[in-house]
Design an enzyme around this catalytic site. Structure first.
Site, mmCIF file in Angstrom:
data_model
loop_
_atom_site.group_PDB
_atom_site.id
_atom_site.type_symbol
_atom_site.label_atom_id
_atom_site.label_comp_id
_atom_site.label_asym_id
_atom_site.label_seq_id
_atom_site.Cartn_x
_atom_site.Cartn_y
_atom_site.Cartn_z
ATOM 1 N N TYR A 32 0.751 -1.595 -0.003
ATOM 2 C CA TYR A 32 -0.256 0.173 -0.158
ATOM 3 C C TYR A 32 0.754 1.195 0.051
ATOM 4 C CZ TYR A 32 1.208 1.212 4.974
ATOM 5 O OH TYR A 32 1.890 1.280 6.313
ATOM 6 N N LYS A 150 6.307 -2.203 1.530
ATOM 7 C CA LYS A 150 4.944 -1.075 1.991
ATOM 8 C C LYS A 150 4.139 -2.306 2.148
ATOM 9 C CE LYS A 150 3.487 2.924 2.990
ATOM 10 N NZ LYS A 150 4.007 3.110 4.674
ATOM 11 N N GLU A 182 13.149 2.267 14.016
ATOM 12 C CA GLU A 182 12.178 3.081 13.626
ATOM 13 C C GLU A 182 11.131 3.019 13.923
ATOM 14 O OE1 GLU A 182 10.681 2.173 9.587
ATOM 15 O OE2 GLU A 182 10.390 0.118 9.956
ATOM 16 N N LEU A 206 11.692 1.239 6.838
ATOM 17 C CA LEU A 206 10.675 1.499 5.374
ATOM 18 C C LEU A 206 11.606 2.903 4.544
ATOM 19 C CD1 LEU A 206 8.017 1.059 3.704
ATOM 20 C CD2 LEU A 206 7.513 3.519 5.083
#
Length: 286
Positions: A32, A150, A182, A206
């Site tokens: 996504y 992702k 993260e 990411l």
């Protein structure tokens, strides 16, 4: 009621349907992107499209037939739903074969599922949260090791946000082998002096589209950038901290695991980077 997009059709949201055999539903087999909308225009759209292309390639997933029309679809949804500020959510899955199976379906007979919808968030760029900053806790990073893709596998990040909520905080930073990877849905940074420190790109995090833009703007503003691992303890001793994402832009962090950073208010560099990011991104919005 919103109009959404499903496999070539614009539909009222209560009429939109996806098969129970869709692999995103059964296997989490989907990717996504989320693109912010400010003033009715898309922010960093090209970057999101390139990352979507990369995610599909990394998972050996077919592009949807409408891939080359995604900009037009985004714009049409923004227009139809009268979105001034908000987001457009896009999801591509491997599709819905005739039955459940671990083996990837034949791409000749099972086509990807493409879904898009909007979320209206008036005043998105004027978030009062940015004026006071957020508080984060640290949690163990228990995700799989292809975080650079992702995917829709968001259960653990959701659990992390719930852990933060139960602790009376806003978000969580994940830690692996002693170093911060993260946030639950964002990239993490600390500031020491004039130096911005953030983890280097790898399969561990990411490859944030907002991250790339913010680091570029930071360098242009004569701020030093160092891409390396850092610990929670180092972060607690930093001058400032912040996160970046498509929906929060640049968001100051003022507390980490109960330790207040500085005087407990958003730092000057985080505030300035937020201003620069919004100003420059609006110039190139489409």
């Amino acid at each position: 009621m919103r109009t959404v997009y499903v496999n070539g059709d614009y539909l009222p949201e209560n009429e939109a349907k996806v098969s129970i055999f869709d692999r995103a539903f059964l296997m989490g087999d989907g990717v996504y992107e989320v693109t912010s909308v400010l003033g009715g225009k898309l922010i960093d759209f090209d970057g999101h499209l390139k990352r979507l292309d990369r995610s599909l390639n990394e998972l050996d997933m077919q592009k949807p037939e409408a891939f080359d029309d995604l900009l037009a679809i985004h714009r049409e949804l923004v227009r139809i739903n009268d979105v001034t500020d908000g987001m457009v959510y896009l999801q591509v899955t491997r599709g819905a074969p005739d039955d459940r199976d671990f083996v990837f379906p034949d791409p000749e007979t099972t086509k990807p599922t493409l879904v898009l919808f909007t979320q209206s968030k008036p005043g998105l760029a004027q978030s009062p949260v940015a004026d006071k900053g957020i508080r984060v806790i640290s949690i163990e990073d228990l995700r799989w090791h292809r975080r650079d893709i992702k995917t829709t596998q968001l259960l653990y990040p959701s659990m992390g946000k719930m852990m933060a909520k139960k602790a009376g905080c806003d978000d969580a930073w994940m830690v692996e082998d002693g170093a911060v990877t993260e946030g639950t849905s964002n990239n993490a940074y600390i500031v020491k002096g004039n130096k911005i420190i953030t983890r280097a790109l790898s399969n561990d995090i990411l490859h944030g589209i907002t991250r790339a833009a913010v680091l570029r703007f930071a360098r242009e503003a004569q701020m030093e950038v160092e891409e390396r691992n850092f610990t929670i303890e180092e972060a607690q001793g930093a001058d400032e901290a912040f996160i970046t994402s498509a929906s929060t832009f640049v968001m100051p962090v003022v507390e980490i695991d109960g330790v207040t950073l500085g005087d407990g208010t958003p730092g000057a560099r985080a505030r300035r980077l937020r201003e620069i990011y919004l100003e420059e991104s609006l110039k190139t919005a489409i």
